[in-house]
Write a protein that holds these residues in place. Structure first.
Motif, mmCIF file in Angstrom:
data_model
loop_
_atom_site.group_PDB
_atom_site.id
_atom_site.type_symbol
_atom_site.label_atom_id
_atom_site.label_comp_id
_atom_site.label_asym_id
_atom_site.label_seq_id
_atom_site.Cartn_x
_atom_site.Cartn_y
_atom_site.Cartn_z
ATOM 1 N N GLY A 159 0.947 -1.345 0.084
ATOM 2 C CA GLY A 159 0.039 -0.099 -0.037
ATOM 3 C C GLY A 159 0.602 1.132 -0.070
ATOM 4 N N ALA A 160 1.105 1.734 1.078
ATOM 5 C CA ALA A 160 1.481 3.150 1.253
ATOM 6 C C ALA A 160 2.743 3.227 0.586
ATOM 7 N N ALA A 161 2.893 4.618 0.189
ATOM 8 C CA ALA A 161 4.159 5.026 -0.621
ATOM 9 C C ALA A 161 5.353 4.619 0.532
ATOM 10 N N PRO A 162 6.464 4.232 -0.089
ATOM 11 C CA PRO A 162 7.546 4.020 0.985
ATOM 12 C C PRO A 162 8.212 5.074 1.363
ATOM 13 N N ARG A 163 8.626 5.240 2.565
ATOM 14 C CA ARG A 163 9.226 6.476 3.001
ATOM 15 C C ARG A 163 10.692 6.713 2.655
ATOM 16 N N ASN A 164 10.881 7.754 2.352
ATOM 17 C CA ASN A 164 12.248 8.052 1.601
ATOM 18 C C ASN A 164 13.148 8.632 2.698
ATOM 19 N N PRO A 165 14.169 7.689 3.218
ATOM 20 C CA PRO A 165 15.026 8.071 4.342
ATOM 21 C C PRO A 165 15.704 9.562 4.026
ATOM 22 N N SER A 166 16.110 10.277 4.911
ATOM 23 C CA SER A 166 16.734 11.472 4.733
ATOM 24 C C SER A 166 18.176 11.377 4.587
ATOM 25 N N ASP A 167 18.848 12.338 3.902
ATOM 26 C CA ASP A 167 20.203 12.296 3.758
ATOM 27 C C ASP A 167 21.159 12.101 5.174
ATOM 28 N N ALA A 168 20.487 12.359 6.203
ATOM 29 C CA ALA A 168 21.307 12.384 7.412
ATOM 30 C C ALA A 168 21.010 10.951 7.939
ATOM 31 N N GLU A 169 20.144 10.283 7.769
ATOM 32 C CA GLU A 169 19.845 8.806 7.937
ATOM 33 C C GLU A 169 20.864 8.068 7.148
ATOM 34 N N LEU A 170 20.908 8.362 5.808
ATOM 35 C CA LEU A 170 21.656 7.644 4.964
ATOM 36 C C LEU A 170 23.400 7.970 5.362
ATOM 37 N N GLY A 171 23.586 9.172 5.781
ATOM 38 C CA GLY A 171 24.974 9.547 5.978
ATOM 39 C C GLY A 171 25.502 8.613 7.304
ATOM 40 N N ALA A 172 24.645 8.776 8.358
ATOM 41 C CA ALA A 172 24.832 8.099 9.675
ATOM 42 C C ALA A 172 25.010 6.715 9.485
ATOM 43 N N ALA A 173 24.085 5.682 8.553
ATOM 44 C CA ALA A 173 24.432 4.836 8.359
ATOM 45 C C ALA A 173 25.563 4.278 7.598
ATOM 46 N N GLN A 174 25.928 5.125 6.538
ATOM 47 C CA GLN A 174 27.253 5.100 5.736
ATOM 48 C C GLN A 174 28.427 5.271 6.975
ATOM 49 N N GLN A 175 28.520 6.069 7.766
ATOM 50 C CA GLN A 175 29.498 6.429 8.754
ATOM 51 C C GLN A 175 29.603 5.213 9.766
ATOM 52 N N ARG A 220 28.715 2.119 9.115
ATOM 53 C CA ARG A 220 29.477 1.079 8.347
ATOM 54 C C ARG A 220 30.841 1.335 8.301
ATOM 55 N N ALA A 221 31.200 2.463 7.816
ATOM 56 C CA ALA A 221 32.790 2.839 7.694
ATOM 57 C C ALA A 221 33.418 2.441 8.966
ATOM 58 N N ASP A 222 32.829 3.154 10.029
ATOM 59 C CA ASP A 222 33.415 2.940 11.217
ATOM 60 C C ASP A 222 33.587 1.463 11.902
ATOM 61 N N ALA A 223 32.662 0.551 11.484
ATOM 62 C CA ALA A 223 32.751 -0.836 11.923
ATOM 63 C C ALA A 223 33.684 -1.395 11.044
ATOM 64 N N ALA A 224 33.930 -1.035 9.744
ATOM 65 C CA ALA A 224 34.820 -1.585 8.811
ATOM 66 C C ALA A 224 36.175 -1.262 9.348
ATOM 67 N N ALA A 225 36.231 -0.022 9.911
ATOM 68 C CA ALA A 225 37.784 0.389 10.345
ATOM 69 C C ALA A 225 38.068 -0.260 11.567
ATOM 70 N N ARG A 226 37.258 -0.592 12.275
ATOM 71 C CA ARG A 226 37.558 -1.480 13.628
ATOM 72 C C ARG A 226 37.801 -2.793 13.253
ATOM 73 N N ALA A 276 25.708 -2.892 10.481
ATOM 74 C CA ALA A 276 25.930 -1.882 9.809
ATOM 75 C C ALA A 276 25.523 -1.855 8.646
ATOM 76 N N GLN A 277 26.136 -2.931 7.669
ATOM 77 C CA GLN A 277 25.929 -3.153 6.232
ATOM 78 C C GLN A 277 24.638 -3.276 6.052
ATOM 79 N N LEU A 329 22.438 -0.067 6.421
ATOM 80 C CA LEU A 329 22.781 0.813 5.205
ATOM 81 C C LEU A 329 22.020 0.267 3.874
ATOM 82 N N ASP A 330 22.298 -1.093 3.686
ATOM 83 C CA ASP A 330 21.555 -1.660 2.459
ATOM 84 C C ASP A 330 20.006 -1.447 2.479
ATOM 85 N N GLY A 331 19.669 -1.613 3.761
ATOM 86 C CA GLY A 331 18.037 -1.272 3.971
ATOM 87 C C GLY A 331 17.664 0.217 3.622
ATOM 88 N N LEU A 332 18.211 1.026 3.961
ATOM 89 C CA LEU A 332 18.145 2.648 3.985
ATOM 90 C C LEU A 332 18.342 2.553 2.367
#
Length: 448
Positions: free
Chosen positions: A46-62, A64-70, A247-248, A251-254
């Motif tokens: 049904g309802a139109a999917p919610r479009n994640p904000s740039d801030a949400e995507l950026g936080a998820a990317q960060q 993921r990057a932090d986890a990969a760095a660790r 984390a991945q 990010l993939d879900g967003l």
């Protein structure tokens, strides 16, 4: 524990036994996280999917990057720690073989002490018999009058003939007295010597037993610590990998939700849908690996042709044990047995216990520990290109020192072998790792 060798450390480098539950745990985490990520994608109804904000995507990317760095940062540390754990495990295997050698020395010393004790008992019995003989001689001499003063015996003679006879009897009694006393002295010395030898042999056996006990305690302590550290490393790596995977997944879900929202908006606007942006895969940084040392290969061979029947019998015996658990210090000529702590409740084989059993079935005694099996057959070495079924393959830390050998397996042909690999595993058929840098060499116990 079994009577055979108790050491096997050379594992396949494709994995370790301590990580046997890791795959299942990761799979479970992946399923749960994937299910969570699905909640970020549009429902079928049904309802139109919610479009994640740039801030949400950026936080998820960060994240993921932090986890990969660790993961990347910890990779080198984990690799170094695993190297240390493997060294500790190898030391435990060497210490275990030292214990078994010392235990064999104790058994020999104990047998010598028992023999010396028996000799001392016999010497004491002989001494008592000697003393009884002296007492009997003294009584007989007294009753026969030979203990009276010599002059009295001679003066009481009835005539010249009796005088000569009594003189001869007195001389004989004196000689016998000297012989009996001399024999008693020898028996006393022999008894004292036998008792001293028995005491020294017993003390030596006790000292060797103490040394064996200390070596066993050292081997057990090192093996238990190696296993504890290996399990801790696996758990730590599992946690880091789960964190990165989570984390991945987020990010993939967003990103999937954003793509779905953009496509839905495009369809509503009757405009060409923008191309779907695939989820970006993440490469898990791997720990840097040092340059592998150049494999050390054995040179030449001195073994004669194998006894086909003996080799086939040994291989058949080893095959009959496929699936039997690995037990540290377990097995020997008579078959599988309980190992030593920490495997005292585990019925099975270690590497050299298996090969000892296999060749015992063929009527060939090859020795107990893996290094004994090499040493006793060192004049029957086989080059890699000349391997035949039934040959024994060895691995160790130093190609120039057979005391570094820690693993043995039986070659069955076709580039394969049967081995009791390591804890948590079972007697199995595996690739013959003759190209490994720790490959020590091969011998042919069945050579005529």
């Amino acid at each position: 524990m079994g009577s055979g060798a108790r050491t096997c450390a050379e594992r396949s480098r494709t994995g370790t036994t301590t990580g046997r539950g890791r795959t299942a745990r990761r799979a479970l985490v992946a399923v749960l996280l994937a299910a969570t990520a699905v909640g970020l994608t549009p429902s079928a109804a049904g309802a139109a999917p919610r479009n994640p904000s740039d801030a949400e995507l950026g936080a998820a990317q960060q994240a993921r990057a932090d986890a990969a760095a660790r993961v990347g940062q910890i990779g080198a540390e984990l690799a170094q720690a695993r190297t240390h754990v493997e060294e500790l495990h190898q030391q435990a295997l060497i210490a275990l073989q030292d214990y078994e050698d010392k235990q064999a020395a104790h058994d020999a010393a104990r047998a010598a002490a028992d023999a010396a004790a028996a000799a001392a008992v016999q010497a004491a019995a002989d001494l008592q018999q000697g003393r009884d003989d002296v007492a009997s001689f003294a009584r007989a001499s007294y009753m026969q009058g030979s203990t009276s003063p010599g002059i009295t015996a001679l003066l009481s003679a009835a005539g010249p003939a009796e005088l000569i006879e009594r003189s001869a009897l007195l001389d004989a009694a004196g000689v016998n007295r000297v012989e009996v006393v001399a024999e008693l002295t020898v028996l006393e010395q022999q008894a004292a010597t036998a008792e001293q030898v028995a005491r020294q042999a017993t003390e030596q056996a006790a000292a060797v037993q103490q040394e064996a006990a200390a070596l066993l305690a050292s081997a057990q302590s090192q093996e238990v610590e190696a296993r504890r550290q290996a399990d801790a490393l696996d758990a730590r790596e599992d946690g880091l990998q789960a964190e990165l995977q989570q984390a991945q997944q987020v990010l993939d879900g967003l990103e999937g939700a954003r793509t779905a929202a953009q496509e839905a908006a495009a369809r509503q606007a009757a405009a060409p849908a923008p191309p779907r942006t695939p989820a970006r895969p993440v490469a898990t940084p791997s720990a840097p690996t040092p340059n592998a040392p150049t494999p050390v290969r054995p040179t030449g061979g001195t073994a004669g042709a194998p006894s086909t029947s003996a080799a086939e019998t040994a291989i058949a015996a080893a095959r009959s044990q496929l699936g039997v658990p690995y037990s540290w210090g377990g097995g020997g000529s008579n078959g599988p047995s309980n190992g030593i702590p920490p495997d005292s409740q585990l019925f099975g084989f270690d590497c050299s216990g298996l090969t000892q059993y296999a060749y015992a079935r063929a009527g060939i005694a090859i020795g107990g520990t893996s290094r004994d099996q090499w040493w006793l057959n060192r004049n029957k070495q086989v080059a890699i290109g000349d391997l035949q079924p039934g040959d024994l393959l060895f691995w160790g830390g130093d190609r120039s020192d057979y005391m570094s050998i820690t693993h043995v397996a039986i070659y069955i042909g076709g580039g394969q072998m049967i081995e009791a690999p390591d804890r948590g595993q079972h007697v199995t058929i595996a690739r013959a790792r003759t190209s490994s840098s720790t490959y020590f060499g091969a011998v042919r116990p069945s050579a005529r």
